[in-house]
Design a protein around this motif. Structure first.
Motif, PDB file in Angstrom:
ATOM      1  N   LEU A 193       0.839  -1.198   0.000  1.00 18.53           N
ATOM      2  CA  LEU A 193       0.000   0.000   0.000  1.00 18.53           C
ATOM      3  C   LEU A 193       0.871   1.243   0.000  1.00 18.53           C
ATOM      4  O   LEU A 193       1.887   1.309   0.702  1.00 18.53           O
ATOM      5  CB  LEU A 193      -0.919   0.008   1.216  1.00 18.53           C
ATOM      6  N   LEU A 194       0.455   2.217  -0.776  1.00 22.20           N
ATOM      7  CA  LEU A 194       1.158   3.495  -0.846  1.00 22.20           C
ATOM      8  C   LEU A 194       0.353   4.503  -0.045  1.00 22.20           C
ATOM      9  O   LEU A 194      -0.765   4.844  -0.405  1.00 22.20           O
ATOM     10  CB  LEU A 194       1.288   3.927  -2.301  1.00 22.20           C
ATOM     11  N   ARG A 195       0.933   4.960   1.070  1.00 22.68           N
ATOM     12  CA  ARG A 195       0.240   5.908   1.940  1.00 22.68           C
ATOM     13  C   ARG A 195       0.665   7.331   1.595  1.00 22.68           C
ATOM     14  O   ARG A 195       1.848   7.620   1.454  1.00 22.68           O
ATOM     15  CB  ARG A 195       0.546   5.629   3.410  1.00 22.68           C
ATOM     16  N   ALA A 196      -0.323   8.216   1.485  1.00 26.83           N
ATOM     17  CA  ALA A 196      -0.056   9.635   1.250  1.00 26.83           C
ATOM     18  C   ALA A 196       0.023  10.355   2.592  1.00 26.83           C
ATOM     19  O   ALA A 196      -0.824  10.159   3.463  1.00 26.83           O
ATOM     20  CB  ALA A 196      -1.172  10.244   0.402  1.00 26.83           C
ATOM     21  N   LEU A 197       1.051  11.191   2.754  1.00 27.30           N
ATOM     22  CA  LEU A 197       1.260  11.927   4.002  1.00 27.30           C
ATOM     23  C   LEU A 197       1.072  13.417   3.755  1.00 27.30           C
ATOM     24  O   LEU A 197       1.227  13.912   2.639  1.00 27.30           O
ATOM     25  CB  LEU A 197       2.674  11.687   4.536  1.00 27.30           C
ATOM     26  N   ASP A 198       0.771  14.159   4.840  1.00 28.64           N
ATOM     27  CA  ASP A 198       0.828  15.610   4.739  1.00 28.64           C
ATOM     28  C   ASP A 198       2.169  16.090   5.289  1.00 28.64           C
ATOM     29  O   ASP A 198       3.029  15.281   5.679  1.00 28.64           O
ATOM     30  CB  ASP A 198      -0.373  16.274   5.426  1.00 28.64           C
ATOM     31  N   ARG A 199       2.362  17.394   5.318  1.00 33.37           N
ATOM     32  CA  ARG A 199       3.668  17.935   5.695  1.00 33.37           C
ATOM     33  C   ARG A 199       4.070  17.570   7.116  1.00 33.37           C
ATOM     34  O   ARG A 199       5.259  17.454   7.433  1.00 33.37           O
ATOM     35  CB  ARG A 199       3.674  19.463   5.525  1.00 33.37           C
ATOM     36  N   THR A 203      -0.840  10.519   8.057  1.00 34.75           N
ATOM     37  CA  THR A 203      -1.365   9.800   6.906  1.00 34.75           C
ATOM     38  C   THR A 203      -2.697  10.408   6.482  1.00 34.75           C
ATOM     39  O   THR A 203      -3.630  10.509   7.276  1.00 34.75           O
ATOM     40  CB  THR A 203      -1.572   8.311   7.230  1.00 34.75           C
ATOM     41  N   LEU A 204      -2.751  10.822   5.222  1.00 29.20           N
ATOM     42  CA  LEU A 204      -3.997  11.359   4.702  1.00 29.20           C
ATOM     43  C   LEU A 204      -4.956  10.227   4.362  1.00 29.20           C
ATOM     44  O   LEU A 204      -6.109  10.216   4.770  1.00 29.20           O
ATOM     45  CB  LEU A 204      -3.718  12.209   3.458  1.00 29.20           C
ATOM     46  N   TYR A 205      -4.476   9.277   3.600  1.00 28.31           N
ATOM     47  CA  TYR A 205      -5.235   8.064   3.322  1.00 28.31           C
ATOM     48  C   TYR A 205      -4.359   7.140   2.496  1.00 28.31           C
ATOM     49  O   TYR A 205      -3.292   7.515   2.030  1.00 28.31           O
ATOM     50  CB  TYR A 205      -6.554   8.359   2.599  1.00 28.31           C
ATOM     51  N   ALA A 249      -2.929  20.509  -2.157  1.00 25.14           N
ATOM     52  CA  ALA A 249      -3.544  21.370  -1.147  1.00 25.14           C
ATOM     53  C   ALA A 249      -3.563  20.677   0.209  1.00 25.14           C
ATOM     54  O   ALA A 249      -3.257  21.278   1.239  1.00 25.14           O
ATOM     55  CB  ALA A 249      -4.954  21.755  -1.572  1.00 25.14           C
ATOM     56  N   TRP A 250      -3.917  19.414   0.237  1.00 27.54           N
ATOM     57  CA  TRP A 250      -3.998  18.683   1.506  1.00 27.54           C
ATOM     58  C   TRP A 250      -2.629  18.373   2.094  1.00 27.54           C
ATOM     59  O   TRP A 250      -2.512  18.114   3.292  1.00 27.54           O
ATOM     60  CB  TRP A 250      -4.785  17.394   1.314  1.00 27.54           C
ATOM     61  N   PHE A 251      -1.574  18.394   1.267  1.00 25.92           N
ATOM     62  CA  PHE A 251      -0.241  18.184   1.810  1.00 25.92           C
ATOM     63  C   PHE A 251       0.102  19.245   2.842  1.00 25.92           C
ATOM     64  O   PHE A 251       0.858  18.999   3.788  1.00 25.92           O
ATOM     65  CB  PHE A 251       0.795  18.201   0.681  1.00 25.92           C
ATOM     66  N   GLU A 252      -0.448  20.437   2.689  1.00 23.97           N
ATOM     67  CA  GLU A 252      -0.168  21.507   3.643  1.00 23.97           C
ATOM     68  C   GLU A 252      -0.962  21.351   4.932  1.00 23.97           C
ATOM     69  O   GLU A 252      -0.785  22.132   5.869  1.00 23.97           O
ATOM     70  CB  GLU A 252      -0.489  22.865   3.006  1.00 23.97           C
ATOM     71  N   GLY A 253      -1.836  20.360   4.998  1.00 22.54           N
ATOM     72  CA  GLY A 253      -2.605  20.124   6.217  1.00 22.54           C
ATOM     73  C   GLY A 253      -4.089  20.293   5.973  1.00 22.54           C
ATOM     74  O   GLY A 253      -4.504  20.849   4.946  1.00 22.54           O
ATOM     75  N   ARG A 274     -11.640  12.324  -1.146  1.00 21.80           N
ATOM     76  CA  ARG A 274     -10.863  11.190  -0.651  1.00 21.80           C
ATOM     77  C   ARG A 274     -10.202  11.500   0.695  1.00 21.80           C
ATOM     78  O   ARG A 274      -9.970  10.609   1.504  1.00 21.80           O
ATOM     79  CB  ARG A 274      -9.756  10.820  -1.644  1.00 21.80           C
ATOM     80  N   TYR A 275      -9.881  12.769   0.911  1.00 27.29           N
ATOM     81  CA  TYR A 275      -9.106  13.143   2.094  1.00 27.29           C
ATOM     82  C   TYR A 275      -9.980  13.582   3.261  1.00 27.29           C
ATOM     83  O   TYR A 275      -9.482  13.765   4.366  1.00 27.29           O
ATOM     84  CB  TYR A 275      -8.145  14.285   1.730  1.00 27.29           C
ATOM     85  N   THR A 276     -11.248  13.806   3.020  1.00 25.18           N
ATOM     86  CA  THR A 276     -12.106  14.315   4.085  1.00 25.18           C
ATOM     87  C   THR A 276     -12.368  13.248   5.144  1.00 25.18           C
ATOM     88  O   THR A 276     -12.410  12.055   4.842  1.00 25.18           O
ATOM     89  CB  THR A 276     -13.450  14.807   3.520  1.00 25.18           C
ATOM     90  N   GLU A 277     -12.544  13.702   6.358  1.00 29.79           N
ATOM     91  CA  GLU A 277     -12.858  12.806   7.472  1.00 29.79           C
ATOM     92  C   GLU A 277     -14.376  12.635   7.542  1.00 29.79           C
ATOM     93  O   GLU A 277     -15.102  13.594   7.752  1.00 29.79           O
ATOM     94  CB  GLU A 277     -12.345  13.403   8.778  1.00 29.79           C
ATOM     95  N   PRO A 278     -14.867  11.422   7.338  1.00 30.44           N
ATOM     96  CA  PRO A 278     -16.321  11.224   7.268  1.00 30.44           C
ATOM     97  C   PRO A 278     -16.987  11.310   8.635  1.00 30.44           C
ATOM     98  O   PRO A 278     -16.467  10.824   9.636  1.00 30.44           O
ATOM     99  CB  PRO A 278     -16.461   9.821   6.676  1.00 30.44           C
TER     100      PRO A 278
END
Length: 383
Positions: A193-199, A203-205, A249-253, A274-278
């Protein structure tokens, strides 16, 4: 415990951003890191979808499919995603599901309906001869909106757009990946799995499932003993290039103010979700939620604005939107009833006037959403 999992994945002592981590999760929940990298190339790629022309012979359309057949003389009529079942009319246990994505009705004559679409599920040749009957559905669990004797035209060889390779840029490989780089290996390791991170390293998702089959490795121009690693296979369905703006945009938080998504394209807004918290609804019973409708010009924009109205910036609203197309769940009720005040609702009404997922084709999208929300217990006020 492997050597890779003993290292500290947070110790990134470089003057470069850390955007992605590649790894897998053991059966006991242990996270094993394969690599960390500054960026990834191949997740956001514009590919021209392979569209095919299909003919539903002897078609009897209902509801929105009938309306599309009546209106297509004035130009193509989009219908979105249409599940299709080709079955034996004498034995419904013998059949095959297709999915027609981005379906457009382009012609109707002599009882036949002509549809252009991207066929995303490959039709299989039945194991034995069948007397076919074709059923067209409004949704995965929705109503039948058409019947036909047979369907002709799809390419059984199923041409798919070429999948671009995935490149790990500025990559710090850990021991599992180093082993793949040191020797030739036939076949890839799936389940990574490839996890995307913010700054901040949060983990974003989880971005994509990745098969690791290294085709090339070279020193990275970013220096610092980093390498650029090319994997033979990228994700089978990369997102459009325009979606990358939401990722950046989400990389900045997480956003602190509403409407940070408003300047994005439709693809970017879809990626934003995809990045929003449900959240299933507001925390307090009887809450009044204000929906800013000024930027609701497409379906993803409506979901972005609704999530912010219900739970604040960077949040999403948990709802089964498939209920609009007949999903048997009927929609998800919030834990506490609330009131939704939808400001500037006419913006969405005008922008989405030609969009309908109602089986009968009678309700525009906005009215369908309002009907669903009211059915699950939300009080909706349009202003």
């Amino acid at each position: 415990m492997t050597g890779a999992s003993l290292r500290n994945p947070d110790a990134w002592d470089r003057n470069l951003p850390l955007r992605y981590v590649l790894g897998h999760e053991e059966w006991d929940g242990e996270q094993v890191t394969w690599a960390r990298c500054v960026d990834v190339d191949g997740l956001f790629v514009d590919r021209e979808p392979v569209r095919e022309r299909l003919v539903l012979e002897g078609c009897e359309p209902y509801g929105r499919l009938r309306l599309a057949a009546e209106r297509c003389a004035g130009g193509p009529v989009p219908l979105g995603e249409l599940p299709v079942l080709v079955q034996d009319e004498t034995d419904d246990s013998v059949g095959d599901w297709w999915t027609l994505d981005q379906a457009v009705v382009v012609g109707a004559a002599d009882g036949d309906l002509v549809v252009e679409a991207v066929v995303t599920e490959e039709p299989r040749i039945p194991a034995r001869p069948v007397k076919p009957e074709v059923l067209v559905f409004n949704g995965v669990s929705g109503d039948v909106i058409g019947r036909a004797r047979r369907v002709t035209g799809p390419d059984r060889a199923r041409r798919r757009p070429e999948t671009p390779p995935l490149r790990l840029l500025g990559c710090e490989p850990w021991e599992p990946l180093l082993r793949r780089m040191r020797r030739e290996r036939h076949g890839g390791d799936g389940g990574l799995l490839l996890r995307a991170l913010d700054r901040s390293g949060r983990t974003l998702y989880v971005e994509e499932a990745v098969s690791v089959e290294v085709s090339e490795c070279r020193p990275s121009p970013l220096g610092g003993a980093l390498v650029d690693v090319t994997l033979l296979y990228g994700p089978p369905d990369p997102r459009p290039a325009a979606a990358r703006a939401a990722r950046d945009a989400w990389f900045e938080g997480p956003p602190r103010e509403r409407n940070a998504w408003a300047g994005l394209s439709t693809e970017g807004r879809r990626e934003w979700l995809r990045y929003t918290e449900p959240r299933p609804g507001p925390d307090a019973a009887g809450a009044v939620c204000e929906l800013d409708g000024r930027f609701v010009t497409d379906v993803p924009g409506l979901e972005c604005a609704l999530g912010e109205a219900v739970a604040g910036p960077g949040r999403g609203y948990v709802q089964c939107w498939a209920a609009l197309r007949g999903c048997q769940c009927g929609g998800e009720a919030p834990p506490e009833p609330f009131t939704l005040v939808w400001h500037d609702a006419d913006v969405a009404r005008e922008a989405l006037a030609g969009v309908s997922v109602d089986s009968a084709g009678e309700l525009p999208y906005v009215e369908s959403v309002v009907t669903l929300l009211r059915r699950v217990g939300v009080t909706v006020e349009l202003r």
